[in-house]
Scaffold this motif. Structure first.
Motif, PDB file in Angstrom:
ATOM      1  N   THR A  13       0.863  -1.179   0.000  1.00 38.98           N
ATOM      2  CA  THR A  13       0.000   0.000   0.000  1.00 38.98           C
ATOM      3  C   THR A  13       0.899   1.229   0.000  1.00 38.98           C
ATOM      4  O   THR A  13       1.610   1.499   0.980  1.00 38.98           O
ATOM      5  CB  THR A  13      -0.905   0.007   1.247  1.00 38.98           C
ATOM      6  N   SER A  16       1.134   8.146  -0.175  1.00 41.50           N
ATOM      7  CA  SER A  16       1.561   9.450  -0.665  1.00 41.50           C
ATOM      8  C   SER A  16       0.521  10.464  -0.194  1.00 41.50           C
ATOM      9  O   SER A  16      -0.575  10.075   0.185  1.00 41.50           O
ATOM     10  CB  SER A  16       1.721   9.443  -2.189  1.00 41.50           C
ATOM     11  N   ARG A  19      -3.384  10.174  -0.184  1.00 39.32           N
ATOM     12  CA  ARG A  19      -3.914   8.956  -0.783  1.00 39.32           C
ATOM     13  C   ARG A  19      -3.068   7.732  -0.501  1.00 39.32           C
ATOM     14  O   ARG A  19      -1.852   7.801  -0.381  1.00 39.32           O
ATOM     15  CB  ARG A  19      -4.171   9.208  -2.271  1.00 39.32           C
ATOM     16  N   GLN A  20      -3.753   6.620  -0.371  1.00 36.70           N
ATOM     17  CA  GLN A  20      -3.095   5.326  -0.179  1.00 36.70           C
ATOM     18  C   GLN A  20      -3.650   4.377  -1.222  1.00 36.70           C
ATOM     19  O   GLN A  20      -4.858   4.238  -1.346  1.00 36.70           O
ATOM     20  CB  GLN A  20      -3.371   4.789   1.232  1.00 36.70           C
ATOM     21  N   GLN A  21      -2.766   3.747  -1.961  1.00 39.84           N
ATOM     22  CA  GLN A  21      -3.229   2.853  -3.022  1.00 39.84           C
ATOM     23  C   GLN A  21      -2.299   1.640  -3.103  1.00 39.84           C
ATOM     24  O   GLN A  21      -1.094   1.753  -2.910  1.00 39.84           O
ATOM     25  CB  GLN A  21      -3.221   3.580  -4.377  1.00 39.84           C
ATOM     26  N   THR A  22      -2.900   0.511  -3.404  1.00 40.51           N
ATOM     27  CA  THR A  22      -2.083  -0.668  -3.639  1.00 40.51           C
ATOM     28  C   THR A  22      -1.524  -0.562  -5.047  1.00 40.51           C
ATOM     29  O   THR A  22      -2.269  -0.425  -6.018  1.00 40.51           O
ATOM     30  CB  THR A  22      -2.931  -1.948  -3.506  1.00 40.51           C
ATOM     31  N   ALA A  23      -0.199  -0.556  -5.133  1.00 42.47           N
ATOM     32  CA  ALA A  23       0.432  -0.388  -6.448  1.00 42.47           C
ATOM     33  C   ALA A  23       1.810  -1.034  -6.419  1.00 42.47           C
ATOM     34  O   ALA A  23       2.471  -1.057  -5.386  1.00 42.47           O
ATOM     35  CB  ALA A  23       0.561   1.102  -6.790  1.00 42.47           C
ATOM     36  N   GLY A  36       2.575   1.899 -10.031  1.00 45.24           N
ATOM     37  CA  GLY A  36       1.309   1.418 -10.583  1.00 45.24           C
ATOM     38  C   GLY A  36       1.476   0.865 -11.992  1.00 45.24           C
ATOM     39  O   GLY A  36       2.537   1.013 -12.617  1.00 45.24           O
ATOM     40  N   ASP A  48       2.910  -7.631   0.190  1.00 44.05           N
ATOM     41  CA  ASP A  48       1.479  -7.644   0.498  1.00 44.05           C
ATOM     42  C   ASP A  48       1.262  -7.382   1.987  1.00 44.05           C
ATOM     43  O   ASP A  48       1.942  -7.956   2.832  1.00 44.05           O
ATOM     44  CB  ASP A  48       0.879  -9.009   0.151  1.00 44.05           C
ATOM     45  N   ASP A 366      -0.261  10.244   6.981  1.00 41.96           N
ATOM     46  CA  ASP A 366       0.359  11.328   6.210  1.00 41.96           C
ATOM     47  C   ASP A 366       1.245  12.197   7.105  1.00 41.96           C
ATOM     48  O   ASP A 366       2.344  12.612   6.710  1.00 41.96           O
ATOM     49  CB  ASP A 366      -0.718  12.227   5.570  1.00 41.96           C
TER      50      ASP A 366
END
Ligand code: ZN
Length: 465
Positions: A13, A16, A19-23, A36, A48, A366
Protein backbone atom coordinates in the motif's frame (compact mmCIF):
# COMPACT_ATOMS: atom_id res chain seq x y z
CA UNK A 1 7.76 -5.95 -23.97
CA UNK A 2 9.50 -3.20 -21.96
CA UNK A 3 12.80 -3.94 -20.24
CA UNK A 4 12.34 -5.34 -16.75
CA UNK A 5 13.09 -3.04 -13.85
CA UNK A 6 16.09 -3.68 -11.60
CA UNK A 7 13.79 -4.19 -8.66
CA UNK A 8 10.03 -4.37 -8.21
CA UNK A 9 8.12 -3.92 -4.97
CA UNK A 10 4.89 -5.82 -5.39
CA UNK A 11 1.61 -5.47 -3.54
CA UNK A 12 2.40 -2.76 -0.97
CA UNK A 13 0.00 0.00 0.00
CA UNK A 14 1.82 3.07 -1.28
CA UNK A 15 1.42 6.06 1.03
CA UNK A 16 1.56 9.45 -0.66
CA UNK A 17 0.02 12.73 0.50
CA UNK A 18 -3.75 12.43 0.67
CA UNK A 19 -3.91 8.96 -0.78
CA UNK A 20 -3.10 5.33 -0.18
CA UNK A 21 -3.23 2.85 -3.02
CA UNK A 22 -2.08 -0.67 -3.64
CA UNK A 23 0.43 -0.39 -6.45
CA UNK A 24 3.58 -2.06 -7.69
CA UNK A 25 6.72 0.06 -7.74
CA UNK A 26 9.35 -0.29 -10.45
CA UNK A 27 12.90 0.79 -9.62
CA UNK A 28 15.69 1.43 -12.12
CA UNK A 29 19.18 2.82 -11.58
CA UNK A 30 18.41 3.56 -7.94
CA UNK A 31 15.37 5.68 -8.69
CA UNK A 32 11.64 5.13 -8.72
CA UNK A 33 10.75 4.65 -12.38
CA UNK A 34 7.09 3.65 -12.22
CA UNK A 35 4.30 3.54 -9.63
CA UNK A 36 1.31 1.42 -10.58
CA UNK A 37 0.53 -0.42 -13.79
CA UNK A 38 2.27 -3.55 -15.01
CA UNK A 39 5.85 -3.97 -13.87
CA UNK A 40 8.28 -6.85 -14.05
CA UNK A 41 11.66 -6.89 -12.39
CA UNK A 42 14.94 -8.76 -12.34
CA UNK A 43 14.42 -8.92 -8.59
CA UNK A 44 11.14 -8.70 -6.69
CA UNK A 45 10.11 -7.96 -3.13
CA UNK A 46 6.68 -9.25 -2.05
CA UNK A 47 5.12 -6.60 0.13
CA UNK A 48 1.48 -7.64 0.50
CA UNK A 49 0.01 -6.21 3.68
CA UNK A 50 2.89 -3.77 4.10
CA UNK A 51 2.86 0.01 3.80
CA UNK A 52 5.34 1.57 1.39
CA UNK A 53 6.62 4.79 2.97
CA UNK A 54 9.41 7.15 1.90
CA UNK A 55 12.61 6.16 3.72
CA UNK A 56 12.99 8.03 6.99
CA UNK A 57 15.21 11.13 7.13
CA UNK A 58 16.69 11.75 10.54
CA UNK A 59 18.19 15.20 10.18
CA UNK A 60 19.82 15.30 13.60
CA UNK A 61 22.30 12.64 14.66
CA UNK A 62 25.72 12.43 16.27
CA UNK A 63 27.83 9.75 14.63
CA UNK A 64 31.60 9.69 15.11
CA UNK A 65 33.67 8.00 12.42
CA UNK A 66 36.02 5.38 13.78
CA UNK A 67 39.39 7.14 13.56
CA UNK A 68 37.99 10.25 15.26
CA UNK A 69 36.37 8.19 18.02
CA UNK A 70 39.67 6.44 18.69
CA UNK A 71 41.44 9.76 18.93
CA UNK A 72 38.88 11.33 21.31
CA UNK A 73 38.66 8.19 23.44
CA UNK A 74 42.32 8.58 24.41
CA UNK A 75 41.27 11.40 26.73
CA UNK A 76 37.51 11.02 27.37
CA UNK A 77 34.48 8.86 26.55
CA UNK A 78 32.67 9.68 23.32
CA UNK A 79 29.45 8.73 21.51
CA UNK A 80 29.73 5.09 20.59
CA UNK A 81 28.22 4.78 17.10
CA UNK A 82 30.25 5.41 13.97
CA UNK A 83 28.68 5.82 10.52
CA UNK A 84 28.56 2.03 10.12
CA UNK A 85 26.78 1.03 13.33
CA UNK A 86 24.75 4.22 13.05
CA UNK A 87 23.69 3.13 9.57
CA UNK A 88 22.66 -0.30 10.84
CA UNK A 89 20.59 1.24 13.64
CA UNK A 90 18.99 3.61 11.14
CA UNK A 91 18.16 0.87 8.65
CA UNK A 92 16.69 -1.39 11.32
CA UNK A 93 14.46 1.55 12.25
CA UNK A 94 13.37 2.50 8.71
CA UNK A 95 15.72 5.46 8.18
CA UNK A 96 17.65 5.80 4.91
CA UNK A 97 19.19 9.27 5.30
CA UNK A 98 20.84 10.98 8.26
CA UNK A 99 22.07 14.52 8.88
CA UNK A 100 25.12 14.56 11.14
CA UNK A 101 26.39 17.43 13.28
CA UNK A 102 29.99 18.18 12.32
CA UNK A 103 32.02 19.72 15.14
CA UNK A 104 35.33 21.44 14.35
CA UNK A 105 38.31 20.20 16.33
CA UNK A 106 40.32 22.87 18.16
CA UNK A 107 41.89 25.24 15.65
CA UNK A 108 39.89 23.90 12.74
CA UNK A 109 37.51 25.90 10.55
CA UNK A 110 34.02 24.60 9.77
CA UNK A 111 35.09 23.90 6.17
CA UNK A 112 38.11 21.91 7.34
CA UNK A 113 35.90 19.96 9.75
CA UNK A 114 33.46 19.13 6.97
CA UNK A 115 36.26 17.95 4.67
CA UNK A 116 37.67 15.75 7.42
CA UNK A 117 34.29 14.27 8.29
CA UNK A 118 33.44 13.63 4.62
CA UNK A 119 36.56 11.50 4.34
CA UNK A 120 35.88 9.69 7.61
CA UNK A 121 32.21 8.95 6.99
CA UNK A 122 32.36 7.83 3.34
CA UNK A 123 33.87 4.36 3.83
CA UNK A 124 31.56 3.60 6.78
CA UNK A 125 28.08 4.86 5.87
CA UNK A 126 25.57 2.38 4.44
CA UNK A 127 22.83 4.98 4.07
CA UNK A 128 22.86 8.44 2.53
CA UNK A 129 24.08 11.28 4.68
CA UNK A 130 24.62 14.99 4.85
CA UNK A 131 26.40 17.27 7.30
CA UNK A 132 25.49 20.31 9.36
CA UNK A 133 28.66 22.29 10.11
CA UNK A 134 28.70 23.53 13.71
CA UNK A 135 29.81 27.15 13.99
CA UNK A 136 32.09 27.87 16.93
CA UNK A 137 32.45 31.53 15.90
CA UNK A 138 29.25 32.58 14.06
CA UNK A 139 30.31 36.21 13.69
CA UNK A 140 33.51 35.23 11.88
CA UNK A 141 31.72 32.60 9.76
CA UNK A 142 29.33 35.27 8.47
CA UNK A 143 32.22 36.70 6.49
CA UNK A 144 32.31 34.24 3.62
CA UNK A 145 32.49 30.85 5.31
CA UNK A 146 28.74 30.19 5.51
CA UNK A 147 28.38 31.12 1.84
CA UNK A 148 31.28 28.85 0.91
CA UNK A 149 29.79 25.95 2.86
CA UNK A 150 26.44 26.38 1.10
CA UNK A 151 28.17 26.57 -2.28
CA UNK A 152 29.93 23.31 -1.42
CA UNK A 153 26.52 21.65 -0.84
CA UNK A 154 26.16 22.16 2.92
CA UNK A 155 23.35 24.75 3.21
CA UNK A 156 22.80 24.53 6.97
CA UNK A 157 24.75 25.60 10.03
CA UNK A 158 24.32 24.73 13.68
CA UNK A 159 24.77 27.25 16.47
CA UNK A 160 24.61 26.54 20.21
CA UNK A 161 22.93 29.32 22.16
CA UNK A 162 24.12 27.36 25.22
CA UNK A 163 27.58 28.84 24.56
CA UNK A 164 27.75 32.04 26.65
CA UNK A 165 30.09 33.96 24.36
CA UNK A 166 27.99 33.07 21.31
CA UNK A 167 24.63 33.86 22.93
CA UNK A 168 25.94 37.21 24.20
CA UNK A 169 26.92 38.37 20.70
CA UNK A 170 23.54 39.16 19.14
CA UNK A 171 25.12 41.26 16.32
CA UNK A 172 27.30 38.27 15.43
CA UNK A 173 24.29 35.97 15.43
CA UNK A 174 22.33 38.37 13.23
CA UNK A 175 25.27 38.54 10.83
CA UNK A 176 25.52 34.74 10.68
CA UNK A 177 21.80 34.19 10.17
CA UNK A 178 21.75 36.95 7.57
CA UNK A 179 24.65 35.35 5.72
CA UNK A 180 22.88 32.00 5.87
CA UNK A 181 19.74 33.53 4.42
CA UNK A 182 21.76 35.10 1.59
CA UNK A 183 23.30 31.71 0.86
CA UNK A 184 19.99 29.84 0.96
CA UNK A 185 21.04 28.03 4.13
CA UNK A 186 19.10 27.14 7.24
CA UNK A 187 20.31 28.17 10.71
CA UNK A 188 19.88 25.44 13.33
CA UNK A 189 19.74 26.66 16.91
CA UNK A 190 20.07 24.81 20.21
CA UNK A 191 17.86 26.95 22.44
CA UNK A 192 18.71 27.06 26.13
CA UNK A 193 19.91 30.34 27.61
CA UNK A 194 23.56 30.03 28.57
CA UNK A 195 23.71 32.32 31.62
CA UNK A 196 20.61 30.88 33.26
CA UNK A 197 21.89 27.32 32.81
CA UNK A 198 25.23 28.19 34.35
CA UNK A 199 23.68 30.03 37.30
CA UNK A 200 21.07 27.37 38.02
CA UNK A 201 23.55 24.51 37.79
CA UNK A 202 26.08 26.20 40.09
CA UNK A 203 23.37 27.04 42.63
CA UNK A 204 22.21 23.42 42.76
CA UNK A 205 25.76 22.22 43.31
CA UNK A 206 26.35 24.82 46.04
CA UNK A 207 23.20 23.66 47.84
CA UNK A 208 24.27 20.01 47.71
CA UNK A 209 21.79 19.14 44.96
CA UNK A 210 24.32 18.59 42.21
CA UNK A 211 23.49 14.93 41.61
CA UNK A 212 22.45 14.05 38.07
CA UNK A 213 18.97 13.12 39.38
CA UNK A 214 18.39 16.89 39.63
CA UNK A 215 19.29 17.48 35.97
CA UNK A 216 15.77 18.69 35.02
CA UNK A 217 15.95 21.41 37.71
CA UNK A 218 19.31 22.56 36.36
CA UNK A 219 17.86 23.36 32.94
CA UNK A 220 14.46 24.97 33.48
CA UNK A 221 11.83 25.72 30.86
CA UNK A 222 12.59 29.42 31.41
CA UNK A 223 16.04 28.88 29.90
CA UNK A 224 14.53 27.29 26.81
CA UNK A 225 11.93 30.02 26.42
CA UNK A 226 14.51 32.81 26.78
CA UNK A 227 16.67 31.30 24.05
CA UNK A 228 13.69 30.62 21.79
CA UNK A 229 12.76 34.30 22.17
CA UNK A 230 16.30 35.20 21.11
CA UNK A 231 16.02 32.84 18.15
CA UNK A 232 12.71 34.35 17.06
CA UNK A 233 14.24 37.81 17.34
CA UNK A 234 16.96 36.65 14.94
CA UNK A 235 14.37 35.42 12.43
CA UNK A 236 12.39 38.61 12.85
CA UNK A 237 15.34 40.97 12.43
CA UNK A 238 16.94 39.20 9.48
CA UNK A 239 14.13 37.29 7.75
CA UNK A 240 16.44 34.28 7.97
CA UNK A 241 14.79 30.89 8.34
CA UNK A 242 15.69 29.26 11.64
CA UNK A 243 15.25 25.68 12.79
CA UNK A 244 14.99 25.05 16.50
CA UNK A 245 16.43 21.65 17.33
CA UNK A 246 14.86 19.35 19.91
CA UNK A 247 12.20 21.69 21.26
CA UNK A 248 10.94 20.28 24.57
CA UNK A 249 8.32 22.42 26.30
CA UNK A 250 4.77 23.69 25.86
CA UNK A 251 5.86 27.26 26.58
CA UNK A 252 8.59 27.23 23.94
CA UNK A 253 6.23 25.65 21.41
CA UNK A 254 3.70 28.38 22.12
CA UNK A 255 6.31 31.04 21.30
CA UNK A 256 7.08 29.31 18.01
CA UNK A 257 3.43 28.88 17.09
CA UNK A 258 2.86 32.60 17.64
CA UNK A 259 5.91 33.51 15.56
CA UNK A 260 4.77 31.24 12.74
CA UNK A 261 1.30 32.77 12.84
CA UNK A 262 3.00 36.13 12.29
CA UNK A 263 4.65 34.68 9.21
CA UNK A 264 8.15 34.30 10.58
CA UNK A 265 10.23 31.45 9.11
CA UNK A 266 10.57 29.51 12.38
CA UNK A 267 10.83 25.73 12.03
CA UNK A 268 10.52 23.29 14.89
CA UNK A 269 12.06 19.92 15.55
CA UNK A 270 11.27 17.78 18.55
CA UNK A 271 12.70 14.46 19.54
CA UNK A 272 11.20 11.20 20.76
CA UNK A 273 12.37 11.62 24.36
CA UNK A 274 9.89 14.43 24.94
CA UNK A 275 7.01 12.54 23.33
CA UNK A 276 7.41 9.35 25.33
CA UNK A 277 9.00 10.23 28.67
CA UNK A 278 8.61 12.80 31.44
CA UNK A 279 10.82 13.99 34.27
CA UNK A 280 9.29 11.37 36.58
CA UNK A 281 12.02 9.14 35.15
CA UNK A 282 14.56 11.07 37.17
CA UNK A 283 13.20 9.45 40.33
CA UNK A 284 14.48 6.09 39.09
CA UNK A 285 17.82 4.75 40.41
CA UNK A 286 19.46 5.00 36.98
CA UNK A 287 18.17 8.53 36.39
CA UNK A 288 21.33 9.54 34.51
CA UNK A 289 20.44 7.33 31.56
CA UNK A 290 17.60 9.76 30.68
CA UNK A 291 19.84 12.81 30.39
CA UNK A 292 19.44 14.87 27.25
CA UNK A 293 19.39 18.63 26.89
CA UNK A 294 16.88 20.15 27.23
CA UNK A 295 15.83 17.70 29.96
CA UNK A 296 12.67 15.65 30.21
CA UNK A 297 9.71 17.86 31.03
CA UNK A 298 6.23 17.52 32.55
CA UNK A 299 3.20 15.62 31.30
CA UNK A 300 1.58 18.90 30.14
CA UNK A 301 4.62 19.52 27.93
CA UNK A 302 4.45 16.03 26.52
CA UNK A 303 0.78 16.49 25.66
CA UNK A 304 1.45 19.89 24.10
CA UNK A 305 4.10 18.41 21.82
CA UNK A 306 1.75 15.66 20.64
CA UNK A 307 -0.89 18.28 19.98
CA UNK A 308 1.76 20.26 18.10
CA UNK A 309 2.53 17.28 15.88
CA UNK A 310 -1.15 16.87 15.06
CA UNK A 311 -1.66 20.58 14.43
CA UNK A 312 1.37 20.96 12.17
CA UNK A 313 3.21 23.22 14.63
CA UNK A 314 6.15 20.83 14.66
CA UNK A 315 7.97 20.13 11.39
CA UNK A 316 10.19 17.18 12.20
CA UNK A 317 10.81 14.47 14.76
CA UNK A 318 14.52 13.66 14.78
CA UNK A 319 16.39 11.34 17.10
CA UNK A 320 19.34 13.48 18.18
CA UNK A 321 20.93 10.01 18.34
CA UNK A 322 23.86 10.54 20.74
CA UNK A 323 24.60 7.12 22.18
CA UNK A 324 26.75 6.36 25.20
CA UNK A 325 27.34 3.08 26.96
CA UNK A 326 25.27 2.74 30.12
CA UNK A 327 28.49 2.76 32.20
CA UNK A 328 29.51 6.12 30.72
CA UNK A 329 26.02 7.55 31.37
CA UNK A 330 25.93 6.32 34.97
CA UNK A 331 29.49 7.45 35.86
CA UNK A 332 29.08 8.60 39.50
CA UNK A 333 31.64 11.39 39.03
CA UNK A 334 29.13 13.33 36.88
CA UNK A 335 26.87 16.12 38.14
CA UNK A 336 24.03 18.30 36.83
CA UNK A 337 26.47 20.30 34.72
CA UNK A 338 28.78 17.57 33.44
CA UNK A 339 26.14 14.83 32.89
CA UNK A 340 26.60 13.12 29.51
CA UNK A 341 23.80 14.26 27.24
CA UNK A 342 22.00 12.16 24.66
CA UNK A 343 20.58 8.71 24.06
CA UNK A 344 20.44 6.13 21.27
CA UNK A 345 17.20 6.57 19.30
CA UNK A 346 17.85 5.91 15.60
CA UNK A 347 16.33 2.44 15.66
CA UNK A 348 13.34 3.37 17.83
CA UNK A 349 12.40 6.80 16.42
CA UNK A 350 10.01 5.65 13.70
CA UNK A 351 8.53 2.54 15.35
CA UNK A 352 7.81 4.42 18.58
CA UNK A 353 6.25 7.37 16.73
CA UNK A 354 4.14 4.99 14.65
CA UNK A 355 3.06 2.96 17.66
CA UNK A 356 2.34 5.87 20.01
CA UNK A 357 1.17 8.23 17.28
CA UNK A 358 -0.44 6.49 14.31
CA UNK A 359 -1.75 3.35 16.04
CA UNK A 360 -3.31 5.44 18.82
CA UNK A 361 -4.82 7.90 16.33
CA UNK A 362 -2.92 10.95 17.62
CA UNK A 363 -1.45 11.61 14.16
CA UNK A 364 -2.36 10.42 10.68
CA UNK A 365 -0.19 8.29 8.44
CA UNK A 366 0.36 11.33 6.21
CA UNK A 367 1.58 13.30 9.22
CA UNK A 368 3.87 10.43 10.16
CA UNK A 369 5.46 10.63 6.70
CA UNK A 370 5.74 14.42 6.90
CA UNK A 371 7.36 14.31 10.35
CA UNK A 372 9.81 11.51 9.60
CA UNK A 373 10.71 12.22 5.98
CA UNK A 374 9.00 14.75 3.71
CA UNK A 375 9.39 17.87 5.87
CA UNK A 376 13.07 17.21 6.54
CA UNK A 377 13.62 16.67 2.81
CA UNK A 378 12.06 20.06 2.09
CA UNK A 379 13.84 21.96 4.86
CA UNK A 380 17.25 20.50 4.11
CA UNK A 381 17.19 20.95 0.34
CA UNK A 382 16.57 17.31 -0.65
CA UNK A 383 12.98 17.37 -1.93
CA UNK A 384 11.72 15.68 -4.07
CA UNK A 385 14.85 13.59 -4.54
CA UNK A 386 14.12 12.36 -1.00
CA UNK A 387 10.92 12.37 1.04
CA UNK A 388 8.49 11.19 -1.65
CA UNK A 389 7.46 8.05 -3.48
CA UNK A 390 7.32 9.54 -6.94
CA UNK A 391 8.76 8.83 -10.36
CA UNK A 392 12.27 10.27 -10.45
CA UNK A 393 12.79 10.25 -6.69
CA UNK A 394 15.52 8.14 -5.15
CA UNK A 395 14.20 4.64 -4.46
CA UNK A 396 14.40 5.01 -0.68
CA UNK A 397 11.55 2.93 0.66
CA UNK A 398 10.58 1.44 3.95
CA UNK A 399 8.10 -1.42 3.68
CA UNK A 400 6.38 -1.17 7.00
CA UNK A 401 4.48 -3.89 8.81
CA UNK A 402 1.79 -1.93 10.65
CA UNK A 403 0.68 -4.90 12.73
CA UNK A 404 3.90 -6.45 13.98
CA UNK A 405 4.16 -6.29 17.76
CA UNK A 406 7.53 -6.38 19.45
CA UNK A 407 9.26 -5.39 22.66
CA UNK A 408 12.13 -2.91 22.76
CA UNK A 409 15.37 -4.51 23.92
CA UNK A 410 18.40 -2.29 23.45
CA UNK A 411 20.78 -5.17 24.14
CA UNK A 412 19.64 -6.75 20.87
CA UNK A 413 19.56 -3.59 18.79
CA UNK A 414 22.22 -2.20 16.45
CA UNK A 415 23.56 0.78 18.38
CA UNK A 416 26.67 0.10 20.41
CA UNK A 417 24.93 1.81 23.35
CA UNK A 418 23.68 -1.65 24.31
CA UNK A 419 20.50 -0.40 25.97
CA UNK A 420 17.49 1.74 25.16
CA UNK A 421 15.63 4.22 27.35
CA UNK A 422 12.52 2.40 26.09
CA UNK A 423 13.62 -1.10 27.12
CA UNK A 424 10.55 -3.20 27.80
CA UNK A 425 8.11 -0.99 25.84
CA UNK A 426 5.55 -2.84 23.76
CA UNK A 427 5.53 -1.43 20.24
CA UNK A 428 3.31 -2.03 17.23
CA UNK A 429 4.76 -1.51 13.76
CA UNK A 430 8.21 -2.06 12.35
CA UNK A 431 10.06 -2.03 9.04
CA UNK A 432 10.18 -5.41 7.29
CA UNK A 433 12.17 -4.31 4.22
CA UNK A 434 14.26 -1.19 3.72
CA UNK A 435 15.51 -0.08 0.32
CA UNK A 436 18.09 2.68 -0.18
CA UNK A 437 18.55 4.00 -3.73
CA UNK A 438 17.23 0.70 -5.03
CA UNK A 439 19.49 -1.48 -2.90
CA UNK A 440 17.84 -3.80 -0.39
CA UNK A 441 19.32 -2.92 3.01
CA UNK A 442 16.89 -4.86 5.20
CA UNK A 443 15.32 -8.04 3.81
CA UNK A 444 12.47 -9.49 5.84
CA UNK A 445 14.05 -8.15 9.01
CA UNK A 446 17.64 -9.19 8.15
CA UNK A 447 20.28 -6.52 7.60
CA UNK A 448 21.95 -6.86 4.20
CA UNK A 449 23.80 -3.53 4.04
CA UNK A 450 27.49 -2.99 3.39
CA UNK A 451 29.78 -0.22 4.65
CA UNK A 452 30.39 2.54 2.15
CA UNK A 453 27.27 2.03 0.05
CA UNK A 454 25.72 5.24 1.36
CA UNK A 455 26.36 8.51 -0.47
CA UNK A 456 27.01 12.02 0.70
CA UNK A 457 24.14 14.21 -0.52
CA UNK A 458 25.01 17.54 -2.10
CA UNK A 459 22.12 19.73 -1.04
CA UNK A 460 20.37 22.63 -2.70
CA UNK A 461 18.27 25.46 -1.29
CA UNK A 462 15.65 24.72 1.33
CA UNK A 463 11.93 24.95 0.65
CA UNK A 464 9.34 25.84 3.26
CA UNK A 465 7.96 22.72 4.94
ZN1 ZN B 1 22.21 17.07 19.00
Amino acid sequence: MPDPFDLVVRGATVVSPGRQQTADIGIRDGRIAQVGGDVTGLQEVRADGLLALPGGIDAHVHLVYRALAERIRQTEPVWVDDFWTGSLAAIAGGITTVGNMTFPLPGESAREAVAREMAGAAPEAAIDWFLHPVLTDPAAAADGEIAALAADGHPSVKIFLTQPEIAADQPGLLAAAGAARQAGALTLLHCEEADLLERTGQELIARGRGAVANFPDARPVAAEVAAVDQAIDIASATGAPIYIVHLSSAAALHRCRRARAEGLPVHVETRPLYLHLTRERFTEPDAAKYVGAPPLRDETDREALWAGLAAGDVDTVCSDHAPWTLADKLDPALNVITARQGVADLETLMPMLFSEGVVTGRISLDQFVDLTSANAARLFGLYPRKGAIAVGSDADLVLWDPRQRWTVDGARMQSRAGYSVYDGWQVQGRPRFVIGRGQVLLADGELTANPGQGQWLRRGHAQAA
